[in-house]
Motif scaffolding. Structure first.
Motif, short mmCIF file in Angstrom:
data_model
loop_
_atom_site.label_atom_id
_atom_site.label_comp_id
_atom_site.label_asym_id
_atom_site.label_seq_id
_atom_site.Cartn_x
_atom_site.Cartn_y
_atom_site.Cartn_z
N VAL A 10 0.86 -1.18 0.00
CA VAL A 10 0.00 0.00 0.00
C VAL A 10 0.89 1.23 0.00
CG1 VAL A 10 -1.91 1.18 1.14
CG2 VAL A 10 -1.70 -1.31 1.32
N GLY A 11 0.92 1.94 -1.13
CA GLY A 11 1.81 3.08 -1.30
C GLY A 11 3.03 2.66 -2.10
N ASP A 37 -2.62 2.22 -4.43
CA ASP A 37 -2.16 3.60 -4.39
C ASP A 37 -3.25 4.47 -5.02
OD1 ASP A 37 0.97 4.91 -4.18
OD2 ASP A 37 -0.58 6.12 -5.14
N PHE A 59 -8.19 1.02 -0.05
CA PHE A 59 -7.53 0.19 0.96
C PHE A 59 -8.46 -0.89 1.52
CE2 PHE A 59 -6.26 -0.33 5.54
CZ PHE A 59 -5.08 -1.02 5.31
N ILE A 73 2.55 -1.57 4.55
CA ILE A 73 2.06 -0.18 4.55
C ILE A 73 3.22 0.78 4.32
CG2 ILE A 73 0.91 1.58 5.95
CD1 ILE A 73 -0.56 -0.76 7.35
N CYS A 74 3.16 1.47 3.17
CA CYS A 74 4.22 2.40 2.76
C CYS A 74 3.63 3.77 2.43
CB CYS A 74 4.96 1.85 1.55
SG CYS A 74 5.76 0.26 1.81
N THR A 75 2.57 4.13 3.12
CA THR A 75 1.88 5.40 2.89
C THR A 75 2.54 6.52 3.69
OG1 THR A 75 0.38 4.80 4.69
CG2 THR A 75 -0.32 4.27 2.44
N LEU A 79 -1.09 8.35 7.86
CA LEU A 79 -2.06 7.29 7.57
C LEU A 79 -1.72 5.96 8.23
CD1 LEU A 79 -2.55 7.99 3.74
CD2 LEU A 79 -4.05 8.69 5.62
N HIS A 80 -0.55 5.85 8.83
CA HIS A 80 -0.10 4.56 9.33
C HIS A 80 -1.02 3.98 10.42
CE1 HIS A 80 4.38 5.11 8.01
NE2 HIS A 80 3.54 5.11 7.00
N THR A 174 0.62 15.42 8.34
CA THR A 174 0.84 14.29 7.44
C THR A 174 2.21 13.62 7.59
OG1 THR A 174 1.36 15.97 5.77
CG2 THR A 174 -0.82 14.96 5.66
#
Length: 361
Positions: A10-11, A37, A59, A73-75, A79-80, A174
């Motif tokens: 994700v990301g 993404d 998601f 999770i790579c957002t 958002l984590h 963010t």
């Protein structure tokens, strides 16, 4: 034949590095089935490059996929927390980029959820892996280095307006912090990993390089539980990018390679105090087997941990330790006082280290 775990990333920003360095070299252990993404134009060429068929923008669709074992999770950092919690509640294993979450209260909630969830959580601290860092760790763990005396960490990197043109960067809501959170957190983790837990921290943060909300210069003085002393310095205004750890123990001095983004890979300079110590180090490292750096080894060891063959290579407790340092830094800089660790739920920054004027109403 070893089990292959199915992954959704994700990301696709740092997520591409997870693919290139982590999953491709471990193709016998993982299969990336989906990318997620919001930016389809960015995601599509990466999915094409690595033959990933599922290209998702929602998601919740990833959470509902029964054949996905791991959500990576790579957002952006803000958002984590909700994504990690949702993935754990959905019964998935979770990998999450740093920072794991945005407060000590949140990391404690994640730790509590992890205890009752089917899935396991691995935060990302990829700098821990490679020949240099692991040889130093082996010497320390074998008792050869002796008592730690002092250590320094220098993170001299460069970021400018082009970097902060990405909308989520440089903002408290963010990114959750600046050089302390996004850049130096890896090196500070290495310090505690090798030297021991921090007892007290006196720190300063400043914004001197870029026109951003968060800090881009920091410095701190530390006292460790074992009595050793340390100092941290970081900036995003360096003309030459280097990362350096210099650690002095009773019997050995270690100095990392100056490589900015992979300080654990190449063998460190190891200076024994006397011939006897040198002989012990030589004997310990005589049959050393190469350890690939960064994501390749972290992902390989996560696979072993999922099979019950090895401990988790990085834990949520490791993330809490790193976020305690962040919390202490920001609080000390505001109050001009040193901060005692560990930080408990009654601390004024436990719920958030974000300055009050930037917190959501």
């Amino acid at each position: 034949m070893s089990r292959v775990f199915n992954v959704a990333i994700v990301g696709v920003g740092i997520g591409r590095s997870h693919l290139v360095e982590g999953y491709v070299p471990n193709a016998d252990k993982y299969k990336v089935l989906a990318l997620c993404d919001l930016n389809v134009e960015r995601m599509t060429p990466i999915a094409d490059e690595f033959n990933v068929e599922r290209r998702i923008t929602n998601f919740d669709e990833i959470l509902a996929m029964d054949d996905i074992d791991i959500i990576d999770i790579c957002t952006p950092p803000g958002l984590h927390y909700p994504m990690v919690m949702a993935a754990l509640k959905a019964g998935k294993h979770v990998i999450c980029e740093k920072p794991l979450v945005g407060s000590l209260a949140q990391v404690d909630e994640v730790i509590a959820q992890e205890k009752i969830s089917k899935g396991k959580l691995m935060p990302v601290f990829q700098y821990r892996f490679g020949d240099g860092i692991e040889q130093a760790k082996a010497i320390i763990d074998a008792g050869i280095a002796g008592k730690p005396f002092v250590g320094t960490v220098e993170t001299m990197w460069r970021r400018g307006p082009d970097y902060y043109a990405v909308p989520w960067r440089g903002k408290w809501a963010t990114e959750l912090g600046g050089v302390l959170m996004t850049h130096a957190i890896h090196q500070h983790d290495l310090f505690t990993y090798l030297m021991g837990d921090v007892k007290r921290l006196f720190g300063r943060v400043a914004t001197r390089v870029n026109a951003i909300e968060v800090e881009d210069c920091v410095t701190a003085s530390l006292e460790l539980e074992n009595g050793a002393l340390g100092s941290f310095t970081a900036t995003l205004g360096a003309a030459e990018e280097i990362t350096r750890l210099f650690l002095t123990f009773e019997n050995v001095t270690f100095e990392s390679d100056y490589e900015a983004y992979n300080p654990g890979a190449k063998p460190w300079r190891i200076q024994p105090r006397n011939p006897e110590t040198a002989a012990r180090i030589d004997a310990l490292l005589k049959d050393w087997k190469h350890v690939p750096s960064r994501f390749e080894t972290q992902m390989a060891r996560f696979h072993a941990a999922l099979l019950g063959e090895a401990p988790m290579p990085v834990t949520s407790a490791d993330s809490r330790r790193a976020l305690e340092l962040v919390t202490a830094f920001y609080h000390s800089s505001t109050t001009h006082e040193d901060v005692a660790l560990p930080i408990a739920s009654d601390h004024p920054r436990y719920q958030s280290w974000v300055p009050p004027q930037f917190r959501a109403a």
